[in-house]
Design an enzyme around this catalytic site. Structure first.
Site, PDB file in Angstrom:
ATOM      1  N   LYS A 127      23.942 -11.699  67.907  1.00 21.06           N
ATOM      2  CA  LYS A 127      22.692 -12.375  67.587  1.00 21.06           C
ATOM      3  C   LYS A 127      22.097 -13.090  68.788  1.00 21.06           C
ATOM      4  CE  LYS A 127      22.315 -10.902  63.428  1.00 21.06           C
ATOM      5  NZ  LYS A 127      21.254  -9.911  63.146  1.00 21.06           N
ATOM      6  N   ASP A 171      21.199   6.140  59.320  1.00 19.49           N
ATOM      7  CA  ASP A 171      22.459   5.484  59.655  1.00 19.49           C
ATOM      8  C   ASP A 171      22.341   5.009  61.093  1.00 19.49           C
ATOM      9  OD1 ASP A 171      24.993   4.635  60.211  1.00 19.49           O
ATOM     10  OD2 ASP A 171      25.987   6.536  59.774  1.00 19.49           O
ATOM     11  N   TYR A 187      29.966 -11.626  66.301  1.00 15.86           N
ATOM     12  CA  TYR A 187      28.684 -11.740  65.617  1.00 15.86           C
ATOM     13  C   TYR A 187      27.738 -12.667  66.376  1.00 15.86           C
ATOM     14  CZ  TYR A 187      25.349 -12.037  61.759  1.00 15.86           C
ATOM     15  OH  TYR A 187      24.215 -11.967  60.995  1.00 15.86           O
ATOM     16  N   THR A 247      22.933 -14.397  49.480  1.00 18.58           N
ATOM     17  CA  THR A 247      23.056 -12.987  49.129  1.00 18.58           C
ATOM     18  C   THR A 247      24.502 -12.699  48.733  1.00 18.58           C
ATOM     19  OG1 THR A 247      23.624 -12.301  51.388  1.00 18.58           O
ATOM     20  CG2 THR A 247      21.276 -12.375  50.812  1.00 18.58           C
TER      21      THR A 247
END
Length: 253
Positions: free
Chosen positions: A165, A67, A161, A196
């Protein structure tokens, strides 16, 4: 089906976040090219299934539960367990990531911020800090970070996000300079939208952009995985610090 290629024969790879989505495709692609792959994630059942698929296709690997949101101790345990399972790590793919649905900045909670940065930024930084020196000590290795086009161009609602990145891309260049002279190549792949199940949740958000792409479609996990295998292989022997976009032309729009 036996492995179609052996470019990575004798090498040992760790792919974080490889019990679902893109990570599964990366793990299978590395194994198909001859690497022993340590599959890692939180779900034992899914991890064992990925390893079973790899073996049924003629490859080899092992599953290590981890994890990466649990902090540095968990990261160190993953590094040690991966080395124990494989005998050493020659290829590290920092793939694990938590996605945050497009959200206005004012609506992102402090806990969400900590959770996302914990998995997407802290974990790859800490894991690389443990494994890259060990690669140096064993004579070399390669690291492939999974970035994103979101880290190349900002967009409203994607500040968190995108920042994650962008950090990964910056790490890539810094680590290439830090570890490259000692035999460890570091590069990144920056996918655009990928086909996906998880990415499907963003379909409405990205639909307007897809209509403008030169390819007019999302990338497949296999297309992104092929770029990862290339950067991990000797075919990319003099490539350092590159962020390779696999985005259907997203960067050109």
């Amino acid at each position: 089906m036996s492995p179609k290629d052996t470019r990575l024969a004798g090498r040992r790879a760790l792919v974080t976040g490889s019990t679902g989505g893109l990570g599964v495709a990366i793990a299978k692609a590395l194994a198909a090219d001859g690497a022993f792959v340590v599959v890692s994630g939180r779900d034992n059942t899914r991890g064992d299934a990925v390893v079973a698929d790899i073996r049924s296709a003629g490859g080899d690997g092992s599953f290590v539960a981890a994890d990466l949101g649990a902090g540095g101790a968990a990261t160190n345990q993953l590094a040690d367990a991966a080395i124990e399972a494989s005998g050493g790590i020659d290829i590290l793919v920092n793939n694990a990531a938590t996605l945050l649905m497009p959200t206005p900045t004012a609506d992102v909670t402090e806990q969400e911020l900590r959770d996302v940065f914990g998995v997407n930024v802290f974990a790859p930084f800490l894991l690389t800090g443990v494994l890259a020196p060990r690669m140096v000590a064993q004579g070399g290795g390669t690291i492939v970070n999974i970035g994103s086009v979101a880290g190349l161009r900002g967009a409203g609602g994607s500040a968190v996000y995108g920042a994650n990145k962008a950090a990964i891309h910056s790490f890539t260049q810094s680590w290439a300079d830090e570890y490259g002279p000692h035999g460890v190549r570091v590069n990144a792949v920056a996918p655009g939208p990928i086909g996906t199940d998880r990415q499907a949740e963003f379909a409405d958000h990205i639909a307007p952009t897809l209509s403008r792409l030169p390819s007019r479609r999302v990338s497949t996990p296999e297309e992104v995985s092929a770029a990862v295998v290339f950067l991990a292989s000797d075919a990319a022997a003099n490539i350092h610090g590159v962020v390779l976009s696999v985005d259907g032309g997203w960067a050109a729009t």
